[in-house]
Design an enzyme around this catalytic site. Structure first.
Site, short mmCIF file in Angstrom:
data_model
loop_
_atom_site.label_atom_id
_atom_site.label_comp_id
_atom_site.label_asym_id
_atom_site.label_seq_id
_atom_site.Cartn_x
_atom_site.Cartn_y
_atom_site.Cartn_z
CG ASP A 83 41.78 42.43 44.75
OD1 ASP A 83 40.73 42.06 45.33
OD2 ASP A 83 42.76 41.68 44.58
CG ASP A 112 36.68 37.29 39.97
OD1 ASP A 112 36.30 37.25 41.15
OD2 ASP A 112 37.76 36.81 39.59
CD GLU A 142 40.04 36.31 45.62
OE1 GLU A 142 39.81 35.09 45.65
OE2 GLU A 142 40.22 36.92 44.54
#
Length: 383
Positions: A83, A112, A142
């Site tokens: 995510d 990321d 997350e």
């Protein structure tokens, strides 16, 4: 637009897999297409893939994935998330285009942390299937509340009897060059809400009202003067910040009936979150006994002391980059705060300079180097 797919993409090609993952738009909480891409890359490598959705609004539903290859021997788990935070406006190219320009791949999640996920998958393709037990623990939440993400994965692993010996989290830990820093711990995080009730009234008749602001201010002054600690060998000192102070009074001639504040504490392993909440509650109650104090612990501090695992990672980094990484506990929280309860847990991944920024990008060279480092680490960890 049809859902993205990794069909036609070599699962061993870290660049193409990174692009395919970026193209699978997956603003938190992520479900569906991005997991399709990942599953299509893992199954040809011999992984058994377990995808499951759990939770309800407002913190769910969330999709998670547990992929396992091999059995017996040492078990190395790689943990991460697919995510991403919302892209925002102002990108040079589409935030989910995965466009490659001048040796960089652009897109939300490039560092990321879809790039690291792709690098680990590609690294697995270089390691024999019978080399031990490998698993990927990938969540779709997350960046959000993280209620039904990695914690749900841990519960699912317990049900299946899966217990890793070591866990590598692929968060972007490098700061100036790939491999210059790994994280062996993280500070804990707790947020605290303080509500003080008074009695509304006219400012010209204060004896008929009860102003909550002075009491809250006195409590905050004592809290602000706290020195929680001086730090430890591996952690900086804990810090407490007031992040909100509000009354909501739109009138100049009204004594407010309520005042509130919010605190955030990032703390090291000398403290526990609930103990800090109780410490703040005691201070507030001395100044205003009827105050309402609520704390929410996002995660406890953890430390994986330098040892065999961090040495394995550092040696692999040194072999491929020539750098000796700094062992650090700086930065915010990550899902390692949950995984550290299972086994020694260390974080290492790409450069963090562009994460959560416009035109987030990863260098192709760094992707290939990270794949090589991960492959070396897998062989040695399972050997």
């Amino acid at each position: 637009m049809p859902p993205p797919s990794s069909e036609g993409t070599s699962v061993a090609d870290v660049v193409e897999l990174t692009k395919a993952l970026i193209a699978a738009e997956s603003v938190t909480p992520a479900r569906g297409p991005v997991f399709d891409v990942l599953e299509a890359a893992l199954r040809p490598l011999g992984f058994d893939v377990d995808r499951f959705v759990c939770g309800e609004a407002p913190d769910g539903p969330v999709e998670n994935l547990i992929a396992v290859r091999g059995s017996g021997g040492r078990h190395l788990a790689f943990a991460g998330h697919v995510d991403v935070v919302p892209a925002g406006d102002g990108w040079t190219a589409g935030p989910f285009s995965g466009e490659e320009r001048a040796g960089l791949i652009y897109g939300r999640g490039a560092v990321d942390m879809k790039g690291a996920v792709a690098a680990f998958v590609a690294a697995c393709a270089q390691v024999p299937v019978d080399a031990g037990t490998l698993s990927l623990l990938i969540t779709g939440d997350e960046e959000g509340p993280a209620v039904f993400g990695t914690r749900a994965i841990i519960d699912r692993m317990a049900e299946r009897g899966l217990a890793p010996d070591l866990c590598l989290v692929g968060e972007p830990t490098s700061t100036g060059r790939l491999g210059d820093m790994i994280k062996i711990g993280r500070r804990g995080s707790v947020n605290i809400w303080i509500d003080v009730n008074g009695r509304q009234g006219h400012v010209a008749y204060p004896h008929l009202a009860d102003n909550p602001v002075p009491r809250l201010v006195r409590a905050l002054a004592e809290i602000d003067a706290l020195i929680l600690d001086e730090g430890t060998e591996w952690f900086q000192s804990s810090n407490l910040e007031a992040t909100d102070l509000s009354v909501g009074n739109l009138a100049t001639n009204v004594i407010p009936g309520r005042a509130s504040a919010r605190l955030s504490i990032r703390f090291n392993d000398l403290h526990r979150g609930e103990a800090l909440v109780e410490r703040i509650r005691a201070i507030v109650e001395r100044h205003t006994p009827d105050a309402h104090v609520v704390g929410k612990v996002s995660g406890e501090a953890f430390l994986t002391p330098p040892g065999t695992f961090s040495t394995l990672i550092a040696d692999a980094i040194r072999e491929h980059t020539g750098l000796t990484p700094e062992l650090s506990t700086t930065g915010g929280t990550s899902d390692a705060r949950f995984l550290s309860r299972l086994c020694p847990t260390v974080e290492f991944g790409l450069l963090n300079a562009t994460m959560h920024k416009l035109d987030e990008a990863v260098a192709v060279e760094d992707l290939r180097s990270l794949q090589a480092i991960y492959a070396t680490l897998i062989r040695r960890a399972l050997g």
